[in-house]
Design a protein around this motif. Structure first.
Motif, mmCIF file in Angstrom:
data_model
loop_
_atom_site.group_PDB
_atom_site.id
_atom_site.type_symbol
_atom_site.label_atom_id
_atom_site.label_comp_id
_atom_site.label_asym_id
_atom_site.label_seq_id
_atom_site.Cartn_x
_atom_site.Cartn_y
_atom_site.Cartn_z
ATOM 1 N N VAL A 1 0.844 -1.199 0.000
ATOM 2 C CA VAL A 1 0.000 0.000 0.000
ATOM 3 C C VAL A 1 0.877 1.245 0.000
ATOM 4 C CG1 VAL A 1 -1.715 1.325 1.285
ATOM 5 C CG2 VAL A 1 -1.932 -1.161 1.107
ATOM 6 N N ASP A 2 0.624 2.117 -0.974
ATOM 7 C CA ASP A 2 1.403 3.344 -1.116
ATOM 8 C C ASP A 2 0.588 4.570 -0.716
ATOM 9 O OD1 ASP A 2 3.502 5.046 -1.883
ATOM 10 O OD2 ASP A 2 2.721 5.234 -3.913
ATOM 11 N N GLU A 3 -0.615 4.685 -1.248
ATOM 12 C CA GLU A 3 -1.438 5.868 -1.014
ATOM 13 C C GLU A 3 -2.894 5.443 -0.877
ATOM 14 O OE1 GLU A 3 -2.557 10.035 -3.311
ATOM 15 O OE2 GLU A 3 -1.950 8.296 -4.478
ATOM 16 N N VAL A 4 -3.600 6.113 0.018
ATOM 17 C CA VAL A 4 -5.037 5.899 0.188
ATOM 18 C C VAL A 4 -5.690 7.269 0.070
ATOM 19 C CG1 VAL A 4 -6.852 5.079 1.707
ATOM 20 C CG2 VAL A 4 -4.626 3.960 1.739
ATOM 21 N N TYR B 1 -2.283 -5.945 -7.535
ATOM 22 C CA TYR B 1 -3.008 -4.928 -8.278
ATOM 23 C C TYR B 1 -2.261 -3.609 -8.185
ATOM 24 C CZ TYR B 1 -6.792 -8.276 -8.117
ATOM 25 O OH TYR B 1 -7.530 -9.402 -8.246
ATOM 26 N N THR B 2 -2.437 -2.776 -9.201
ATOM 27 C CA THR B 2 -1.873 -1.433 -9.168
ATOM 28 C C THR B 2 -2.721 -0.541 -8.275
ATOM 29 O OG1 THR B 2 -1.135 -1.753 -11.431
ATOM 30 C CG2 THR B 2 -1.094 0.480 -10.597
ATOM 31 N N ARG B 3 -4.035 -0.725 -8.344
ATOM 32 C CA ARG B 3 -4.956 0.033 -7.490
ATOM 33 C C ARG B 3 -6.184 -0.797 -7.165
ATOM 34 N NH1 ARG B 3 -6.372 5.659 -10.206
ATOM 35 N NH2 ARG B 3 -7.412 4.189 -11.569
ATOM 36 N N LEU B 4 -6.771 -0.504 -6.019
ATOM 37 C CA LEU B 4 -8.107 -0.972 -5.683
ATOM 38 C C LEU B 4 -8.989 0.269 -5.698
ATOM 39 C CD1 LEU B 4 -7.524 -3.312 -2.596
ATOM 40 C CD2 LEU B 4 -7.678 -3.953 -4.991
ATOM 41 N N ALA C 1 -18.929 2.282 2.683
ATOM 42 C CA ALA C 1 -19.970 3.045 3.361
ATOM 43 C C ALA C 1 -19.501 4.460 3.685
ATOM 44 C CB ALA C 1 -20.407 2.323 4.628
ATOM 45 N N ALA C 2 -18.248 4.607 4.079
ATOM 46 C CA ALA C 2 -17.695 5.913 4.449
ATOM 47 C C ALA C 2 -16.270 6.024 3.909
ATOM 48 C CB ALA C 2 -17.719 6.086 5.954
ATOM 49 N N PRO C 3 -16.112 6.338 2.629
ATOM 50 C CA PRO C 3 -14.763 6.368 2.054
ATOM 51 C C PRO C 3 -13.828 7.376 2.724
ATOM 52 C CG PRO C 3 -16.381 7.164 0.466
ATOM 53 C CD PRO C 3 -17.125 6.655 1.640
ATOM 54 N N GLU C 4 -14.364 8.504 3.171
ATOM 55 C CA GLU C 4 -13.524 9.493 3.844
ATOM 56 C C GLU C 4 -12.959 8.936 5.148
ATOM 57 O OE1 GLU C 4 -16.677 10.129 2.854
ATOM 58 O OE2 GLU C 4 -16.421 11.541 1.201
ATOM 59 N N ALA C 5 -13.787 8.248 5.908
ATOM 60 C CA ALA C 5 -13.327 7.651 7.166
ATOM 61 C C ALA C 5 -12.314 6.536 6.904
ATOM 62 C CB ALA C 5 -14.515 7.104 7.955
ATOM 63 N N GLU C 6 -12.537 5.735 5.868
ATOM 64 C CA GLU C 6 -11.589 4.674 5.514
ATOM 65 C C GLU C 6 -10.249 5.257 5.074
ATOM 66 O OE1 GLU C 6 -11.900 1.551 6.008
ATOM 67 O OE2 GLU C 6 -14.028 1.198 6.158
ATOM 68 N N ALA C 7 -10.293 6.389 4.357
ATOM 69 C CA ALA C 7 -9.060 7.031 3.899
ATOM 70 C C ALA C 7 -8.228 7.540 5.074
ATOM 71 C CB ALA C 7 -9.376 8.172 2.946
ATOM 72 N N ILE C 8 -8.874 7.854 6.171
ATOM 73 C CA ILE C 8 -8.155 8.272 7.383
ATOM 74 C C ILE C 8 -7.672 7.053 8.156
ATOM 75 C CG2 ILE C 8 -8.436 9.397 9.622
ATOM 76 C CD1 ILE C 8 -10.441 11.301 8.179
ATOM 77 N N ARG C 9 -8.513 6.028 8.257
ATOM 78 C CA ARG C 9 -8.207 4.835 9.062
ATOM 79 C C ARG C 9 -7.125 3.947 8.446
ATOM 80 N NH1 ARG C 9 -10.303 -0.676 9.884
ATOM 81 N NH2 ARG C 9 -11.167 -0.598 7.791
ATOM 82 N N LEU C 10 -7.173 3.725 7.142
ATOM 83 C CA LEU C 10 -6.255 2.765 6.517
ATOM 84 C C LEU C 10 -4.774 3.126 6.615
ATOM 85 C CD1 LEU C 10 -8.229 1.501 3.432
ATOM 86 C CD2 LEU C 10 -7.629 0.257 5.487
ATOM 87 N N PRO C 11 -4.370 4.369 6.401
ATOM 88 C CA PRO C 11 -2.935 4.658 6.559
ATOM 89 C C PRO C 11 -2.426 4.385 7.971
ATOM 90 C CG PRO C 11 -3.978 6.393 5.304
ATOM 91 C CD PRO C 11 -5.083 5.514 5.822
ATOM 92 N N ARG C 12 -3.257 4.600 8.963
ATOM 93 C CA ARG C 12 -2.864 4.274 10.353
ATOM 94 C C ARG C 12 -2.679 2.775 10.523
ATOM 95 N NH1 ARG C 12 -7.326 8.062 13.252
ATOM 96 N NH2 ARG C 12 -6.418 10.054 12.653
#
Length: 127
Positions: free
Chosen positions: A38-41, A100-103, A108-119
């Protein structure tokens, strides 16, 4: 109820669990991506901007409603599971060994996932 993909961490993998309708279309229930790739979310506000040009053989869609499957392109292949409403989560990878190059996923909440996943990618034990 909206059709969305659910994400969780299992061991060292990011696991995307598809809703049963999309699982039938994609011919798989889950998609696994090792966290080490994982590089970027990020969140893409317009779902169609995240899609790349050439759908693969394992790609299904319903015009104006949803699309799911693999998209092939010059840099590799993406896995897509999106409905055509709202923003989508984009998980970019690095390395030649990444499955995969990207998923590109509707959650349900992409903004919340974008904050949670890098952590979680920094410390997978916090799943």
């Amino acid at each position: 109820m909206s059709i969305v993909t659910r994400l969780h961490i299992d061991g060292g993998d990011l696991v995307a669990r598809l809703p049963w309708r999309w699982a039938l279309a994609a011919r798989r229930r889950t998609v696994r991506l090792p966290l080490k790739f994982v590089d970027e979310v990020r969140v893409e506000p317009h779902w169609w901007r995240a899609l790349r040009p050439r759908p693969g053989r394992r790609y299904r869609y319903r015009p104006g409603r949803w699309c799911v499957g693999e998209i092939e392109h010059a840099r590799g292949r993406d896995f897509v599971a999106v409905h055509t409403r709202g923003p989508v989560l984009v998980v970019s990878t690095f390395g030649r060994d990444a499955p995969y190059t990207r998923l590109v996923l509707s959650t349900a909440a992409p903004e919340a996932e974008a904050i949670r996943l890098p952590r979680l990618t920094a410390d997978p034990s916090k799943s």
